[in-house]
Every structure is written in structure tokens, then in C-alpha cells.
Design an enzyme around this catalytic site. Structure first.
Site, mmCIF file in Angstrom:
data_model
loop_
_atom_site.group_PDB
_atom_site.id
_atom_site.type_symbol
_atom_site.label_atom_id
_atom_site.label_comp_id
_atom_site.label_asym_id
_atom_site.label_seq_id
_atom_site.Cartn_x
_atom_site.Cartn_y
_atom_site.Cartn_z
ATOM 1 N N PRO A 74 -42.989 83.275 73.208
ATOM 2 C CA PRO A 74 -42.282 83.644 74.431
ATOM 3 C C PRO A 74 -40.792 83.286 74.370
ATOM 4 O O PRO A 74 -40.429 82.231 73.838
ATOM 5 C CB PRO A 74 -42.992 82.804 75.501
ATOM 6 C CG PRO A 74 -44.342 82.564 74.956
ATOM 7 C CD PRO A 74 -44.174 82.455 73.492
ATOM 8 N N VAL A 75 -39.971 84.200 74.816
ATOM 9 C CA VAL A 75 -38.520 83.975 74.833
ATOM 10 C C VAL A 75 -38.028 84.008 76.275
ATOM 11 O O VAL A 75 -38.369 84.928 77.030
ATOM 12 C CB VAL A 75 -37.785 85.060 74.011
ATOM 13 C CG1 VAL A 75 -36.269 84.926 74.166
ATOM 14 C CG2 VAL A 75 -38.179 84.990 72.539
#
Lengths: 62, 62, 62, 62, 62, 62
Positions: free
Chosen positions: E2-3
Site C-alpha cells: 500500500p502506498v
């Protein structure tokens, strides 16, 4: 070259068509950059995927 | 740490697999940063969701 | 139309030039979309502005 | 005004609701900016659409 | 994988360090994804570069 | 809630002010969502940081 990314809720084809036209026009008129240089990307999301003030949008509209 | 986000049309799993490999390789070779540090995110959109020069992509391809 | 946004650390003009060329080439070859349709945006940030695993990058490199 | 965009895998409504609450709270407490000023956007993607270290996520989990 | 990308005003190193820690912790606890998989990117901008309700932020704070 | 992110070259305060006003107006009129719900973020970059068709923008303007 300018790229405009719009994050918004689910939207009809016609409204997206009009958004692309009007936002590009507004950008071009203001910057004096010809319209052909603009790219618009519309990223649609469900009301579950947005939060304002810590509240999920789909919870607000119950 | 570098993150590469690609906004593009609807694309097959195989092409996305190859894009991830080749773009990461190109980035790593050019920056000398090892491949493991790269994250690639592909954000697909319908032709209704893109505009170039103020024209909706789905309208161009009629 | 495809737009590639790269978030990375501070980088020289020459490396950015090469990144633009190589990433565009990799994308074009893989998708069979001519190079002229690709836009690359490089967004540089200081090591203070990145975190991996909850740790600020500038803290890692002390 | 701060906008937080989260790119992640497919996620349930309840987890997204909790993410919006907790991330907004963490941001507000750390910056002393009232919660109402924060917008959170969650952009979900399939495991085919993410790559780490040049490997497609869906390939990792085979 | 996840960013988390945060667009916000100019911020000190210490506050950014704390944001990275707390936002990663909030994400990890909520998703049960280990912290090491999270990337946080903070993109700072001047008050001239933000608008809410059609008003430039720097104009609001006059 | 809609968020509009604009990636473009270096731009004066006045032009950014006008962009925020006009783009918000165009979005609001087209979607019938009141202006106060719109956030605009302008992310400026040097000509070295943009590429079109695989060519660095600063190289084009030599």
C-alpha cells in the site's frame, strides 16, 4: 503537457465528456497553453472510498 | 522507495505483468537503485475517463 | 494518453532525461502504443518526505 | 485541505471506514489541523495492478 | 505494497517523521498488513498551490 | 469531496489563483456540486521533470 487528475464519485459518460471539455477550456484560457497539450484523467470511486473530516462519505448519506 | 503510478486504459494481466517487469528494469538500470525498492501501481480507466486536447477518448474512437 | 508519474528522491537532469526515454520506450514496446502518446511526470522529494515501513528515509541513512 | 490518497488492494467497506477514521485522526493529532479539513481517497486495485521489485503481486501469491 | 500519498502545506522534518510513523501504524493496525509493506510519500506545496471552494489558500489567510 | 490535482510547469501566483477559481467553477457547474466541496492541488515541476513522447521538455525548448 499539463495533466489534470480528477478524483470524484461515480459519474455518467455525458458529464465526464463535459468535464473534460470545460476543465481543459478553463486551463487553456488561463495559461494560454493550447488545448491540445492538456490531458485529463477522471478517477471515479464509490462513496465508501472517500472520507471528509474522518467520516466515510457513504455513512454521511445514510 | 521510488513509486511509479501508471494511468492507462483497460489492459490484460499479461501486459500489466510485462509492464511491471520492464518499467522496473528501466528505472533500476538508470538510477542504480536495486529493483526490490520499486513499487509500480497501474490505475486502469475506461476510454470515457480520459481526455486529450479537451476531447473524451471514447469520442475520438467512434 | 497513458501518463506515468514517478515519485522519487532528488535526481540529476541527465538521469531524469534517461528515465523519460527508457520508461517511455518500455511502455511503448509492451503496449504497442506509439511513444508520442506517453506523458512522464517526475515528482522529486527530499528524503524527509518518504517513509518505508514507518521509518522516515532520512532517518534510515544516518 | 490536506488530501491523503491511499493506493491499496481490494478492501471491505468496514475496513475502509476504519482507515478513514484512524488515518484522519493520526494526521490531525500530529499536525494540529482540525479533522474537518482532511480528505481521504482510497484507490483500490486488483493484485494484477501492483508490482513490487518488478514482480506482479498476483504472481507472488500463487 | 500500500502506498499513501499526502498532499499538504509546508511541514517540518519532525512533524513529517511523526506523520510517517503514525499513519503507517494506523494503516497496519486496521488492515493487519505488517508495517514494512507500507510506503508514505509527503508532497508539500505552498499556500498558493491549494484551493478550497474555489479560493486560493494564501488568499484565505490574508 | 472531488479533488483536482494539476501537474504543470512553474506558474505565477496570479495564474494559479485564476486556475483554482475557473477550474472549480467549471467542475461545479457541470456536476451541480456546490463549489465549497472542491479541493484543487497544483503540483508544479521544472521542465526537466516532464517528458512527452519520450523527450524531456527542457530538451524540446532548447
Amino acid at each position: 503537457m499539463p495533466v489534470i487528475k480528477i478524483d470524484m464519485g461515480l459519474t455518467s459518460k455525458e458529464v465526464k465528456k463535459e468535464l473534460i471539455e470545460k476543465v481543459t477550456k478553463a486551463m487553456s484560457e488561463t495559461t494560454n497553453i493550447p488545448e491540445q497539450h492538456f490531458t485529463v484523467i477522471i478517477s471515479e470511486g464509490d462513496a465508501d472510498n472517500f472520507g471528509v473530516g474522518g467520516v466515510q462519505l457513504s455513512e454521511m448519506h445514510k
